[in-house]
Every structure is written in C-alpha cells, then in structure tokens.
Design a protein around this motif. Sequence first.
Motif, mmCIF file in Angstrom:
data_model
loop_
_atom_site.group_PDB
_atom_site.id
_atom_site.type_symbol
_atom_site.label_atom_id
_atom_site.label_comp_id
_atom_site.label_asym_id
_atom_site.label_seq_id
_atom_site.Cartn_x
_atom_site.Cartn_y
_atom_site.Cartn_z
ATOM 1 N N LYS B 3 0.714 -1.236 0.093
ATOM 2 C CA LYS B 3 0.022 0.109 0.098
ATOM 3 C C LYS B 3 0.906 1.214 -0.071
ATOM 4 O O LYS B 3 0.567 2.213 -0.668
ATOM 5 N N LEU B 4 1.983 1.324 0.942
ATOM 6 C CA LEU B 4 2.847 2.307 0.725
ATOM 7 C C LEU B 4 3.555 2.641 -0.471
ATOM 8 O O LEU B 4 3.508 3.764 -0.876
ATOM 9 N N ILE B 7 0.809 4.124 -2.658
ATOM 10 C CA ILE B 7 0.470 5.594 -2.512
ATOM 11 C C ILE B 7 1.810 6.186 -3.078
ATOM 12 O O ILE B 7 1.479 7.527 -3.581
ATOM 13 N N ARG B 10 1.658 6.833 -6.467
ATOM 14 C CA ARG B 10 0.557 7.571 -7.083
ATOM 15 C C ARG B 10 1.131 8.963 -6.814
ATOM 16 O O ARG B 10 0.987 10.156 -7.657
ATOM 17 N N ASN B 11 1.765 9.403 -5.682
ATOM 18 C CA ASN B 11 2.328 10.693 -5.561
ATOM 19 C C ASN B 11 3.385 10.984 -6.321
ATOM 20 O O ASN B 11 3.504 12.303 -6.800
ATOM 21 N N ARG B 14 1.521 12.385 -9.509
ATOM 22 C CA ARG B 14 0.572 13.288 -9.121
ATOM 23 C C ARG B 14 0.745 14.574 -9.553
ATOM 24 O O ARG B 14 -0.148 15.508 -9.954
ATOM 25 N N GLU B 308 -1.509 17.308 4.391
ATOM 26 C CA GLU B 308 -1.467 15.860 4.280
ATOM 27 C C GLU B 308 -0.850 15.184 5.191
ATOM 28 O O GLU B 308 -1.269 14.126 5.814
ATOM 29 N N MET B 312 -2.047 12.711 8.025
ATOM 30 C CA MET B 312 -1.566 11.154 8.417
ATOM 31 C C MET B 312 -0.923 11.042 9.782
ATOM 32 O O MET B 312 -1.359 10.146 10.474
ATOM 33 N N ILE B 315 -3.768 10.936 12.356
ATOM 34 C CA ILE B 315 -4.666 9.558 12.620
ATOM 35 C C ILE B 315 -3.616 8.495 13.104
ATOM 36 O O ILE B 315 -4.232 7.251 12.905
ATOM 37 N N GLY B 316 -2.448 8.760 13.234
ATOM 38 C CA GLY B 316 -1.552 7.677 13.903
ATOM 39 C C GLY B 316 -0.642 7.025 13.175
ATOM 40 O O GLY B 316 -0.099 6.066 13.573
ATOM 41 N N THR B 317 -0.596 7.588 11.992
ATOM 42 C CA THR B 317 0.551 7.191 11.072
ATOM 43 C C THR B 317 2.053 7.128 11.990
ATOM 44 O O THR B 317 2.411 8.551 12.147
ATOM 45 N N GLN B 318 3.101 6.347 12.180
ATOM 46 C CA GLN B 318 4.145 6.488 12.736
ATOM 47 C C GLN B 318 5.023 7.205 11.921
ATOM 48 O O GLN B 318 5.019 7.143 10.719
ATOM 49 N N PRO B 319 5.978 8.039 12.540
ATOM 50 C CA PRO B 319 6.937 8.783 11.858
ATOM 51 C C PRO B 319 7.801 7.925 10.721
ATOM 52 O O PRO B 319 8.098 8.349 9.568
ATOM 53 N N ARG B 321 6.832 5.590 9.275
ATOM 54 C CA ARG B 321 6.131 5.287 7.810
ATOM 55 C C ARG B 321 5.993 6.481 7.129
ATOM 56 O O ARG B 321 6.114 6.229 5.740
#
Lengths: 238, 412
Positions: B3-4, B7, B10-11, B14, B308, B312, B315-319, B321
């Motif tokens: 997934k990473l 993303i 896609r970035n 972008r 953005e 991220m 909502i709890g995304t670890q640094p 990541r």
Amino acid sequence: MDLVVAESISKDYVNGKVRIRALNDVSFRVGGGTFVSFVGPSGSGKTTLLNLIGCLDRPTSGRLRVAGTDVAGLDRRKGARFRGRHLGFIFQDFNLIPVLTVAENVEYPLVMVRGVEGGKRRAKVARLVEAVGMADERDKFPDQLSGGQKQRVAIARALVTEPDLVLADEPTANLDSHTAGLIIRLMKSMRDTLGTTFVFSTHDMRIVDAVDVVHTLRDGTLVKAADPGPGREGESRV
Amino acid sequence: MFKLVTIALRNVFRYKRRTLLTISLIGIGVAFVLVFVSVTASFKSLMISEITDSMLGHVQIHRKGYVASLDSLPLNLNLGPQAIKTVEETLAGFPEILAFSPRIKFGGVFSNFIESTNIRVNAVDPDKETATVPLLSSRIIEGSRTIAPGTILVPELLARGMKVKIGDVAVVVATNEDGSVNGFQFTVGGILRSVTGPGGRDGYIHIEDGRRILRLEEPSVSEVAVRLKKIGSRDEVVARLEKTLGEHKNAQGRPVFEIHGWTKLTPFFNIVQMIDVMTFFIQLMLIAVVLISIMNVMLMAVYERTREIGTMAAIGTQPGRIISLFLLEGLGLGLLGAAAGAALGSLAVVLLNVSQVRFNFGQQKGLILSSKMNPVDILTISLIVVAVTLLASLRPARRASALDPIKALRQV
C-alpha cells in the motif's frame, strides 16, 4: 466509565517573550458513548482542547486521561500509536488523502496504522463505506466528490478502526445547511450503532442541539451552567 | 508495504509535469554518463589493445634492474639460459597465460650504405611473437607478413627517411655485450606501420639473427613478453608470478627477476587513468544533478503536502512510515530516471555506432569508434542514481516525519 477525564488542565503558548494562556484550569469528564460538544467564540480554546484530548499536544499543567491513559506523558511515537488505537479524527476540511480512492481512504488507518490483514480489512471497509452511503462512489477519488460526500468518507475513516473516541473539529463548517444536517444525523446514527463517543468543537447550533452534553468555553475557561444535568456535574448545557 | 508503494507511486505521478521534468533531468544525466563511459571505455580498450597487442604484451618478465635501464637496452642485464628455462617452466604452469615470446632487444645503427640512423632492434621468434602480440602482423603495411631469417621489418618512418623499400639490402651494426662491434646484412622484408610512443623506431629480425649479430654463445633474452587469456587477470597473474619467480635469488640473495604489467611499462597508462578520473568527475556531476533535483522536488512535495502529512500523523501514522513513504517516492523518481537514462543512453550508443564516427589515435587514422553499452556500467550508474535519490530524499522525508501535526493541519 468516563472516557476522558480532565483535571485542572491549562495550556500556555509562548510567542516570542509573550506567554499566552489558551486554556486555564479546565476540568471536565466525558462519559463513554456520549455526544459531547465544546462551543465558544473563536479563540476560546476549543481547538486547543481537542488537540489535547487527541494527543496532538500536551497540557502545560493538569492531568488528562483518555481511555484510561495519562496522555500528557506520551511522546511523539507513543502518541501516534495511542491515536491509532483509540481515536478517530474528523476535520473541518475533510483532509482526505487525494491520491487514494474512497475505499482506500477508509482503509488507510487499517493498513498504515493498525496493520489489519487483508480479508478482515476489506470487510470492515465495505461495511463502513456502505454505512455512510458511499458504496456507489467507493472507487472515486476525493476530487470527484462533493463536500458532503467527502465528510461521509472522513466519518467512515474515523470509525473504521472502531475507536473509543472520535474528535470532530468543526465537522460541518464547510458544508451547506442541508448536507450539514445529513452529516450530523449520520454521526448520531453511527454513535447509536457503534456506541462510539463523539467530541465536537463547533459553532454549529444544529450540532449543539443534537449533542447530549455541551461545554462552553470562554477565554480558555470552562463556563459552568447554573443547572447542570443530573449526574453531569461539571458539564454545562447551553 | 504494498500500500505504501502504491501511495508513493501515485504521489510520484500526482504532479505529472514536475515528475516528467525531474525524470528527464535524471534520464539525460544518466544517458550522458552512460554514453561517455561507453565511448571512453571503447576508446580505452582500443588504446590498450593497440599498445599491448602491437608491442608490449600484457606482462613482461626481465632480469631485476632491466626496466630501470630500459632506454639503454643493456645487454648485460639479459636473462641467461637457466633464467630462461625457469621462466618458461613457470609460465607453463599458469593456465591464465595464452602465449609468451622471448625477445632480444638491442640498439643498433641501420645503414642503407649511403646514410645511417639509430634503430631499436627486436629479435624475436616470429610464431611466438605473433601469438603474443597478434596485431604485429597487421602492422606490416608492405612486404612479407613473416619474419624470415635474414630479413628485417623496418618501421615506416625510418624506411621513409632512409628511402628503403622491400627487397633493399641494409646493414645493422650493433655493439656486443663485450663492447665489440658487429654488422649483419639484412634484406628489407617488410615495412611496419609505426605505433604511437617509443616503439616508433622498433625494427624486427629473427631471434637467430639477433643471436648471430650479438655473437651470443649461449641463449640469452632481454625480456619475455606474456599474453594473458584475459587482460583483466593481469594484476593477479603478476602477483602470482612475483611470488613464484621471486623465490629465485642471485648470489647476493636478491631476486633474479622483475615482473611488470603493461601499465607499468608505458606512459599511455596515464592517459587511461586520466580518462578514469574524467569519468569519475562526470559521475560526480551526475550525482550533483540528481541530488539537487530530487532534493528540490521532494522538499517542494513536503511543503505542498504539509496538511496531508499532518492528517496522516494525526490519525496515527508512525513517523517511520512517513519517512518510508517519501523515501519510496524519491526512489520511484530515481528508478524511473535511471531507466529512462539507460534506454536513452543505449539508443544514443546504437546511433553512434550506426553513424560510424571516425577518429585518429597517434599514427593511426580513421579508426571507427565502436562503443558497447556494458550492462555492468548501466547497473553501476543506476545503483549510484538510486543511492543518491535515497540520500536526497532522506532530509525531506525526515522533515515530513518531524512535522508537528497541529501546525501541519493549520497549513492552508
């Protein structure tokens, strides 16, 4: 059991040599499964308070427990982990990730924060996307959605991890009146279905009318009502 | 992780125009370096082959001290019969060695009976010499392709200067080891195209004629030139020869032999090294281009996506990541740029070969530049680019992961 317990919390910001007190000796409790709103004029400290409850910031003094954890002592990494486990966020500007579809935005916390495995994850996402009425748009990207649709996705994203508490900062501020009403009803129905606690910071009187408990903030201080509801000491209803 | 990566990719796409420009910049840089490396490698290889396959061989074995006195071609430092036997036996035990050729080298005077000039004479066994330096026969531009006894191959410039042609008779006069002078009459059997460098006055005669003219009573050679199956094994073979032949000491306990790779025997190796230095600096320039462009793009991405990133993080995304996400984006740009550059570079090399670019090297005119794209070079340059993109993305990635979510969410 109270989900949030704030005891005499204060928050100061230092701007150059000037110290600004954003919150002053605020105490309150939020019970599990309730719909709670903090209201007050701009600069009254609503967002600061939500940031503290959301472990995005730490109080300068006082004690703040969220979901049984003293969040004042959490460092950056532990704070992120705590938020991922216990909290959901709904933002005024929706803040969806633009490169992800509706379903992927809802899936994001499960993958990137919780690490939930594929099958279970997809089932949860499908359920939440369906629950917020976005099943037909699940493959659309945020720029293909209306404001109301974006906020529905944001609500699904906030709830997909089944958090103890959802913090919503002005969730209806960027929506028209009709859509705002729909969103409020949706959040209430989600609370009723999932039992999730919602804490709002808002100016929107429709939210104020819909919530169980209202706390009013003025100049960083909690204004207590003359007649708090039964069993709701320390809380004020406007 | 998947997934990473999704993303991140896609970035990358972008901001299509920016990504395209960055990939183009990296691609052009990579292509330029690859073409440069490929052309210089083929030039180097041609130059090395010209030097080693025409005259030097890949390795040479002498009596200790000979190379230091090379200009005077000292006969008193020749290898005697026992030393020759030792060398031949040793070389026979090296499977990396394709051929070797013992040579007697001496200075002499070449005379056409009207005038005379200096000549450096190489007395060789023709079969062994052509096996060791296969380009020798292709250098014979006139006359016989072999070195028959009684004939001499005369270098082109000397033949022109002395006005001698095939079939003419000339005399070579040489001083023997004991100081006496001896002359020998030769028929000009061939004219040699000159090679660039000190070999421009080298003539060739049969080894038996060399022994006769020097009145050598027993076999003696100035050097043994060696050809390897793979030129790349030079250093290893030299080291092993030094170890094996180094065991042989003279009465004073000093080593009898000295072994040199071709790099120690010709100043052209300095040109080769200069080309390597130039390649290194070209690579440095590529690194700078990639570093600056990727860092610029990634910093811009962090600035533009501050909200953005704040979301991220909130909502709890670890640094960690968030760092990984930006590193993957940088990696994506680097890989795409490297791939584009490899394709572009390969195409440019094909076009260069099709257009048959000609150049001159020393006395040789109209050499065709025939470059090949080495997969190892493509891999090396690509790895450099990928490593540099990761390095360039690290700072923006760390900056993104360190953003305060509150401030980031406030960004308009």
